[in-house]
Design a protein around this motif. Structure first.
Motif, PDB file in Angstrom:
ATOM      1  N   VAL A 315       1.039  -1.237  -0.418  1.00  0.00           N
ATOM      2  CA  VAL A 315      -0.138  -0.327  -0.049  1.00  0.00           C
ATOM      3  C   VAL A 315       1.407   1.415   0.515  1.00  0.00           C
ATOM      4  O   VAL A 315       1.510   1.436   1.010  1.00  0.00           O
ATOM      5  CB  VAL A 315      -0.894   0.124   1.010  1.00  0.00           C
ATOM      6  CG1 VAL A 315      -1.841   0.869   1.671  1.00  0.00           C
ATOM      7  CG2 VAL A 315      -1.943  -1.391   1.209  1.00  0.00           C
ATOM      8  N   ARG A 325      -5.260   0.015  -8.723  1.00  0.00           N
ATOM      9  CA  ARG A 325      -5.344  -1.306  -8.014  1.00  0.00           C
ATOM     10  C   ARG A 325      -5.135  -2.286  -8.612  1.00  0.00           C
ATOM     11  O   ARG A 325      -5.501  -2.451  -9.376  1.00  0.00           O
ATOM     12  CB  ARG A 325      -6.944  -1.564  -7.447  1.00  0.00           C
ATOM     13  CG  ARG A 325      -7.627  -0.647  -7.110  1.00  0.00           C
ATOM     14  CD  ARG A 325      -7.193  -0.816  -5.694  1.00  0.00           C
ATOM     15  NE  ARG A 325      -8.000   0.941  -5.220  1.00  0.00           N
ATOM     16  CZ  ARG A 325      -7.227   1.768  -4.002  1.00  0.00           C
ATOM     17  NH1 ARG A 325      -5.885   1.959  -3.960  1.00  0.00           N
ATOM     18  NH2 ARG A 325      -8.111   2.678  -3.434  1.00  0.00           N
ATOM     19  N   LEU A 339     -11.642  -4.138  -0.455  1.00  0.00           N
ATOM     20  CA  LEU A 339     -10.796  -2.974  -0.067  1.00  0.00           C
ATOM     21  C   LEU A 339     -12.454  -2.146   0.286  1.00  0.00           C
ATOM     22  O   LEU A 339     -12.230  -1.457   1.354  1.00  0.00           O
ATOM     23  CB  LEU A 339      -9.962  -2.307  -1.320  1.00  0.00           C
ATOM     24  CG  LEU A 339      -9.223  -3.122  -2.056  1.00  0.00           C
ATOM     25  CD1 LEU A 339      -8.631  -1.910  -3.009  1.00  0.00           C
ATOM     26  CD2 LEU A 339      -8.148  -3.381  -0.868  1.00  0.00           C
ATOM     27  N   ALA A 343     -12.130  -0.958   4.223  1.00  0.00           N
ATOM     28  CA  ALA A 343     -12.805   0.559   4.928  1.00  0.00           C
ATOM     29  C   ALA A 343     -13.688   0.991   5.842  1.00  0.00           C
ATOM     30  O   ALA A 343     -14.096   1.709   6.774  1.00  0.00           O
ATOM     31  CB  ALA A 343     -13.300   1.717   3.101  1.00  0.00           C
ATOM     32  N   VAL A 348     -10.024   0.466   8.135  1.00  0.00           N
ATOM     33  CA  VAL A 348      -8.501   0.317   7.408  1.00  0.00           C
ATOM     34  C   VAL A 348      -9.103   1.405   6.028  1.00  0.00           C
ATOM     35  O   VAL A 348      -9.860   0.445   4.832  1.00  0.00           O
ATOM     36  CB  VAL A 348      -7.904  -0.848   6.862  1.00  0.00           C
ATOM     37  CG1 VAL A 348      -6.356  -0.549   6.300  1.00  0.00           C
ATOM     38  CG2 VAL A 348      -7.436  -1.981   8.330  1.00  0.00           C
ATOM     39  N   VAL A 350      -7.585   2.788   2.435  1.00  0.00           N
ATOM     40  CA  VAL A 350      -6.789   2.975   1.313  1.00  0.00           C
ATOM     41  C   VAL A 350      -7.544   4.327   0.100  1.00  0.00           C
ATOM     42  O   VAL A 350      -6.461   3.567  -1.087  1.00  0.00           O
ATOM     43  CB  VAL A 350      -6.519   1.636   0.997  1.00  0.00           C
ATOM     44  CG1 VAL A 350      -5.719   1.068   2.038  1.00  0.00           C
ATOM     45  CG2 VAL A 350      -7.285   0.608   0.375  1.00  0.00           C
ATOM     46  N   SER A 353      -4.443   5.558  -1.674  1.00  0.00           N
ATOM     47  CA  SER A 353      -3.276   5.297  -1.826  1.00  0.00           C
ATOM     48  C   SER A 353      -3.206   4.170  -2.754  1.00  0.00           C
ATOM     49  O   SER A 353      -3.731   3.337  -3.139  1.00  0.00           O
ATOM     50  CB  SER A 353      -2.441   4.119  -1.136  1.00  0.00           C
ATOM     51  OG  SER A 353      -2.804   5.463   0.635  1.00  0.00           O
ATOM     52  N   VAL A 355      -3.073   0.020  -4.637  1.00  0.00           N
ATOM     53  CA  VAL A 355      -2.432  -0.954  -3.454  1.00  0.00           C
ATOM     54  C   VAL A 355      -2.214  -1.865  -4.551  1.00  0.00           C
ATOM     55  O   VAL A 355      -2.341  -2.076  -5.727  1.00  0.00           O
ATOM     56  CB  VAL A 355      -4.346  -1.239  -3.210  1.00  0.00           C
ATOM     57  CG1 VAL A 355      -4.296  -2.898  -2.732  1.00  0.00           C
ATOM     58  CG2 VAL A 355      -4.708  -0.738  -2.056  1.00  0.00           C
ATOM     59  N   VAL A 378      -3.359  -6.259   2.985  1.00  0.00           N
ATOM     60  CA  VAL A 378      -3.966  -5.258   2.778  1.00  0.00           C
ATOM     61  C   VAL A 378      -3.673  -4.454   3.757  1.00  0.00           C
ATOM     62  O   VAL A 378      -2.874  -3.926   4.385  1.00  0.00           O
ATOM     63  CB  VAL A 378      -5.332  -4.985   1.976  1.00  0.00           C
ATOM     64  CG1 VAL A 378      -5.171  -3.417   1.990  1.00  0.00           C
ATOM     65  CG2 VAL A 378      -5.180  -5.642   0.814  1.00  0.00           C
ATOM     66  N   GLN A 382      -0.863  -1.935   4.770  1.00  0.00           N
ATOM     67  CA  GLN A 382      -1.461   0.010   5.356  1.00  0.00           C
ATOM     68  C   GLN A 382      -0.466   0.247   6.678  1.00  0.00           C
ATOM     69  O   GLN A 382      -0.709   1.284   6.239  1.00  0.00           O
ATOM     70  CB  GLN A 382      -2.871  -0.047   5.607  1.00  0.00           C
ATOM     71  CG  GLN A 382      -3.486   0.758   5.928  1.00  0.00           C
ATOM     72  CD  GLN A 382      -2.876   2.067   5.874  1.00  0.00           C
ATOM     73  OE1 GLN A 382      -2.932   2.299   4.410  1.00  0.00           O
ATOM     74  NE2 GLN A 382      -4.109   3.181   5.551  1.00  0.00           N
ATOM     75  N   ARG A 383      -1.040  -0.430   7.977  1.00  0.00           N
ATOM     76  CA  ARG A 383      -0.080   0.080   9.155  1.00  0.00           C
ATOM     77  C   ARG A 383       1.554  -0.253   8.972  1.00  0.00           C
ATOM     78  O   ARG A 383       1.696  -0.305  10.072  1.00  0.00           O
ATOM     79  CB  ARG A 383      -1.085  -0.555   9.920  1.00  0.00           C
ATOM     80  CG  ARG A 383      -2.329  -0.996  10.110  1.00  0.00           C
ATOM     81  CD  ARG A 383      -2.970  -1.408  11.435  1.00  0.00           C
ATOM     82  NE  ARG A 383      -3.979  -0.935  11.687  1.00  0.00           N
ATOM     83  CZ  ARG A 383      -4.744  -2.016  12.042  1.00  0.00           C
ATOM     84  NH1 ARG A 383      -4.645  -3.087  11.199  1.00  0.00           N
ATOM     85  NH2 ARG A 383      -6.462  -1.906  12.259  1.00  0.00           N
TER      86      ARG A 383
END
Ligand code: TYD
Ligand code: MG
Length: 465
Positions: A315, A325, A339, A343, A348, A350, A353, A355, A378, A382-383
């Motif tokens: 990400v 994507r 995704l 969200a 989470v 994204v 970003s 992906v 993912v 992301q984290r």
């Protein structure tokens, strides 16, 4: 002699028309109609059916009284290929082997024929792409059996049909069907009309002589075998040979099989001496899995056997709108759905970003049970938090993710968990199951699975401290 009347067939949907048109009347696609020769004897309008009415009507018989052919199978001497075929080649059957250029179609077919020659079978290798000298060079790398295979460099359909008729081989490979050319059609080799004509003509002679025929076919960028639907209807079995060209792994799967399951997967490795069967792909893929953020191990099912594969995600913040994507080895739409659920129900997002999601080893996993692995990969990417445990072992998981963020049951839970435990990966994250196998850590929702995975990675604990 009157030229046989032509018909026009849509490349996309198979719709037939008597006259050419820019737009297909069946599916509305443009420029997809191609000329095909009308089958012999279909010239008159309604004449044949009138003739049939005059003769004695055909008699239908109860299926119990139908003599079923002997289930005799020809072993190709390649265990993984036999398994994907459903136990070997069926005499008189037509197999279409598709794959992108350079993936190893000529190699696997040459190896199979070589093994069959060594087993005392009659075989024939028809090459329309390479000279016999080039085919020999490949065979030299593949061992003695491959050098005994009779090869014919020919692209004229009638000549190939005559050769099969004369030799009556047990197995014949035509490499590739796109190079075959029938003089009766005006269109170029590789066009839908020619490919269809070639497949039809070859099928007819193969069925008559009980020859198991393997047609090699190139696939288009979209992944369809050229002359897509038309050919797939015709053949008994469609095999797809896939893999990343830069990597040595190749997977073979059946998209259609009249004589076996379509879910079996064969895994090969391309080596200097040809393709080698990978007997325990889980061990390979787990061994190569990284402990970095964005990596998890998916307990997938491929046909009758469980398979562990690494799912990786990246990400990266981007200015591009809409962000990219990219999905390799999984369905793009599935990624988009996951995704969105991440969200909305996983906390989470994204949105800003790019992906990228990749199934390592070039394997495709097309099952809904892959969703949790994609979501966790993912989220981890992301984290920037790895999900490995204290000993650095990757997280193993499986499960379908529903649109409301719930985790859903998928089949063969015990076998998936058992495969992960076999490689020391446990506990496995998964959905709630009535009779839960030991080693499965169950979560009702994606959010709970995310929390549980982070706890395992020690992140939640570190944050609390
Ligand atoms: P090939 O079977 O010619 O592919 P296709 O018919 O699908 O186009 O194989 C292509 C690649 O395989 C080629 O790049 C060389 C490699 N190769 C090996 O690595 N080892 C071998 O023993 C052989 C025969 C090929
Ligand atoms: Mg080839």
């Amino acid at each position: 002699m009157a030229k046989p009347r032509s018909r026009y067939v849509c490349r996309a949907c198979g719709h037939e028309a008597l006259a050419w048109a820019g737009q297909c009347g069946g599916c509305g696609e443009w420029n997809t109609l191609e000329e095909v020769a009308a089958p012999a004897g279909s010239g008159g309008s309604g004449g044949s059916s009138r003739r049939r009415r005059a003769a004695a009507p055909p008699r239908a018989i109860p299926l119990r009284d139908v003599v079923s052919p002997r289930e005799e199978r020809l072993s190709t001497g390649i265990g993984e290929l036999d398994r994907v075929l459903g136990g070997g080649l069926v005499p008189g059957s037509l197999v279409l082997l598709g794959g992108s250029p350079g993936i190893g179609k000529s190699t696997i077919t040459a190896m199979a024929l070589g093994n069959m020659v060594s087993a005392g079978r009659q075989v024939l290798y028809v090459t329309g792409e390479e000279s016999t000298a080039q085919v020999r060079m490949r065979a030299e790398r593949l061992g003695s059996g491959a050098l005994e295979v009779p090869a014919l460099a020919e692209t004229d359909l009638a000549t190939v049909v005559a050769a099969i008729e004369a030799e009556r081989p047990d197995a014949c490979v035509v490499d590739s069907v796109q190079t075959m050319h029938s003089g009766e059609l005006s269109s170029a080799p590789g066009s839908v009309a020619q490919v269809r004509e070639a497949a039809g003509g070859l099928m007819e002679v193969a069925k008559r002589n009980g020859t198991a025929l393997i047609l090699v076919g190139h696939v288009t960028k979209e992944g369809a075998v050229a002359g897509p639907r038309v050919l797939e209807h015709l053949v008994d079995c469609v095999l797809l040979f896939e893999g990343e060209r830069e990597r040595s792994y190749r997977t073979l799967r059946a998209l259609k099989n009249r004589f076996g399951a379509t879910s079996e997967l064969g895994v090969f490795e391309m080596r200097s001496g040809g393709l080698v069967e990978v007997e325990d792909p889980s061990a390979r893929f787990v061994g190569e899995a990284t402990a970095a953020a964005g990596s998890v191990v998916l307990c997938a099912m491929e046909g009758t056997r469980p398979l562990l594969v690494e799912v990786q995600a990246l990400v990266a913040p981007t200015e591009v709108v809409p962000p990219r994507r990219v999905a390799n080895g999984i369905d793009r739409n599935r990624l988009a759905m996951i995704l969105a659920v991440l969200a909305r129900h996983g906390g989470v997002g994204v949105g800003g970003s790019d992906v990228f999601v990749n199934v390592a080893g070039g394997v495709r996993v097309d099952e809904p049970g892959a969703a949790l692995a994609i979501a966790l990969a993912v989220a981890s990417a992301q984290r920037g938090e790895p999900l490995t445990d204290a000993e650095g072992r990757p997280l193993a998981c499986f499960g379908e993710v529903g649109l409301t963020g719930e985790l859903r049951y998928v089949a063969h839970a015990e076998r998936r968990v058992a495969e992960a435990l076999k490689f020391g990966l446990g506990p496995v994250q998964g959905p709630r199951i009535r009779e839960a196998p030991a080693g499965l850590e169950m979560s009702a929702t994606l959010r709970k699975a995310l929390a549980s995975a982070r706890r395992r990675g020690g992140t939640a604990l570190r944050e609390a401290a």
